[in-house]
Design an enzyme around this catalytic site. Structure first.
Site, PDB file in Angstrom:
ATOM      1  N   GLY A  46       7.679  -8.908  -9.112  1.00 29.89           N
ATOM      2  CA  GLY A  46       7.027  -8.963  -7.811  1.00 29.89           C
ATOM      3  C   GLY A  46       5.617  -8.409  -7.925  1.00 29.89           C
ATOM      4  O   GLY A  46       5.342  -7.566  -8.786  1.00 29.89           O
ATOM      5  N   GLN A  51      -2.115  -4.748  -4.922  1.00 28.16           N
ATOM      6  CA  GLN A  51      -2.073  -4.379  -6.340  1.00 28.16           C
ATOM      7  C   GLN A  51      -3.150  -5.084  -7.160  1.00 28.16           C
ATOM      8  O   GLN A  51      -3.411  -4.703  -8.298  1.00 28.16           O
ATOM      9  CB  GLN A  51      -0.693  -4.713  -6.933  1.00 28.16           C
ATOM     10  CG  GLN A  51       0.408  -3.834  -6.355  1.00 28.16           C
ATOM     11  CD  GLN A  51       1.743  -4.162  -6.981  1.00 28.16           C
ATOM     12  OE1 GLN A  51       2.410  -5.092  -6.551  1.00 28.16           O
ATOM     13  NE2 GLN A  51       2.130  -3.418  -8.001  1.00 28.16           N
ATOM     14  N   CYS A 104       7.251  -0.126 -10.927  1.00 31.60           N
ATOM     15  CA  CYS A 104       6.152  -0.793 -10.230  1.00 31.60           C
ATOM     16  C   CYS A 104       5.027  -1.022 -11.233  1.00 31.60           C
ATOM     17  O   CYS A 104       4.711  -0.120 -12.015  1.00 31.60           O
ATOM     18  CB  CYS A 104       5.673   0.095  -9.080  1.00 31.60           C
ATOM     19  SG  CYS A 104       4.299  -0.612  -8.151  1.00 31.60           S
ATOM     20  N   LEU A 105       4.436  -2.203 -11.218  1.00 33.18           N
ATOM     21  CA  LEU A 105       3.354  -2.498 -12.166  1.00 33.18           C
ATOM     22  C   LEU A 105       2.162  -1.575 -11.947  1.00 33.18           C
ATOM     23  O   LEU A 105       1.366  -1.374 -12.859  1.00 33.18           O
ATOM     24  CB  LEU A 105       2.922  -3.965 -12.043  1.00 33.18           C
ATOM     25  CG  LEU A 105       3.978  -5.002 -12.460  1.00 33.18           C
ATOM     26  CD1 LEU A 105       3.463  -6.416 -12.204  1.00 33.18           C
ATOM     27  CD2 LEU A 105       4.383  -4.829 -13.917  1.00 33.18           C
ATOM     28  N   HIS A 146      10.587  -3.723  -1.726  1.00 35.84           N
ATOM     29  CA  HIS A 146       9.579  -2.988  -2.492  1.00 35.84           C
ATOM     30  C   HIS A 146       8.180  -3.588  -2.252  1.00 35.84           C
ATOM     31  O   HIS A 146       7.219  -2.855  -2.005  1.00 35.84           O
ATOM     32  CB  HIS A 146       9.958  -3.042  -3.984  1.00 35.84           C
ATOM     33  CG  HIS A 146       8.959  -2.431  -4.913  1.00 35.84           C
ATOM     34  ND1 HIS A 146       9.232  -1.301  -5.667  1.00 35.84           N
ATOM     35  CD2 HIS A 146       7.678  -2.793  -5.232  1.00 35.84           C
ATOM     36  CE1 HIS A 146       8.152  -0.992  -6.385  1.00 35.84           C
ATOM     37  NE2 HIS A 146       7.200  -1.884  -6.148  1.00 35.84           N
ATOM     38  N   GLU A 147       8.100  -4.922  -2.301  1.00 28.02           N
ATOM     39  CA  GLU A 147       6.796  -5.576  -2.105  1.00 28.02           C
ATOM     40  C   GLU A 147       6.323  -5.453  -0.655  1.00 28.02           C
ATOM     41  O   GLU A 147       5.132  -5.286  -0.389  1.00 28.02           O
ATOM     42  CB  GLU A 147       6.862  -7.054  -2.524  1.00 28.02           C
ATOM     43  CG  GLU A 147       7.264  -7.296  -3.973  1.00 28.02           C
ATOM     44  CD  GLU A 147       6.460  -6.487  -4.972  1.00 28.02           C
ATOM     45  OE1 GLU A 147       5.264  -6.251  -4.752  1.00 28.02           O
ATOM     46  OE2 GLU A 147       7.057  -6.063  -5.986  1.00 28.02           O
ATOM     47  N   HIS A 150       4.529  -2.375  -0.122  1.00 29.79           N
ATOM     48  CA  HIS A 150       3.141  -2.401  -0.616  1.00 29.79           C
ATOM     49  C   HIS A 150       2.176  -2.848   0.484  1.00 29.79           C
ATOM     50  O   HIS A 150       1.046  -2.388   0.549  1.00 29.79           O
ATOM     51  CB  HIS A 150       3.002  -3.371  -1.797  1.00 29.79           C
ATOM     52  CG  HIS A 150       3.302  -2.755  -3.140  1.00 29.79           C
ATOM     53  ND1 HIS A 150       2.572  -1.712  -3.660  1.00 29.79           N
ATOM     54  CD2 HIS A 150       4.225  -3.052  -4.077  1.00 29.79           C
ATOM     55  CE1 HIS A 150       3.054  -1.393  -4.853  1.00 29.79           C
ATOM     56  NE2 HIS A 150       4.066  -2.191  -5.130  1.00 29.79           N
TER      57      HIS A 150
END
Ligand code: NI
Length: 190
Positions: A46, A51, A104-105, A146-147, A150
């Site tokens: 994701g 991000q 998380c990236l 999760h996204e 963000h």
């Protein structure tokens, strides 16, 4: 197509409120393609607009690498991957909760268990601005929540105990100072 550098923990852009998308023009279309490529390049499942330094209410998801872990009875409902979710709105969440280890990236090398509702129902628009309603559980519900966070400036580390966060403090500070080795392009904040 381009691989975009991923913003890291500590970057103010990850804490900003996002803005609804009104239409998908050429520029946004290109952003979406780049975000999918950036997610795949980083082996993520994701990626949300903040991000990559953007403020649009959109994220991309591709849980197909985890398909083996999705119970068969949920796979039938799984929309085609990757997915583009624009202006998502969570309408309902199950009372039943589940703990799952998240990463998380934007926060490389940290994984922590996070408790979230097991299932959610949401509305969103796809890249053609077509409206969808989706009720989903399992890994896709997890990634979507999760996204979605963000887009509200929330990171998974906000959901862990202050005790756990204090243990991770040094590592998180390091990431915010760019002291991190990632296997994909990142853009530390200055
Ligand atoms: Ni993330």
């Amino acid at each position: 197509m381009a691989i975009l550098p991923i913003r890291l923990f500590g970057d103010p852009v990850l804490r900003q409120q996002t803005k609804p998308v009104e239409s998908v023009g050429d520029e946004l279309c290109e952003l979406i393609v780049d975000m999918v490529e950036t997610m795949h390049n980083a082996e993520g499942i994701g990626l949300a607009a903040p991000q990559v330094g953007r403020q649009e209410q959109l994220f991309v998801v591709d849980v197909s690498p985890l398909l083996d872990e999705i119970p068969e009875d949920l796979r039938g409902d799984l929309p085609e991957q990757p997915m583009v979710l624009i202006n998502p709105e969570i309408m309902w969440e199950s009372e039943e909760e589940e703990e799952f280890e998240e990463g998380c990236l934007s926060i490389p090398d940290i994984r922590e268990p996070v408790v979230r509702p097991e299932s959610v129902r949401l509305t969103y628009q796809d890249e053609t601005m077509k409206e969808h309603t989706l009720t989903v559980g399992g890994i896709l519900a997890r990634v979507i929540q999760h996204e979605y966070d963000h887009l509200e400036g929330v990171l998974f580390t906000d959901h862990i105990s202050s005790f756990r966060r204090s243990i991770l403090k040094r590592k998180l500070t390091g990431i915010s100072q760019g002291k991190v080795e990632a296997t994909y392009p990142v853009q530390p904040c200055n």
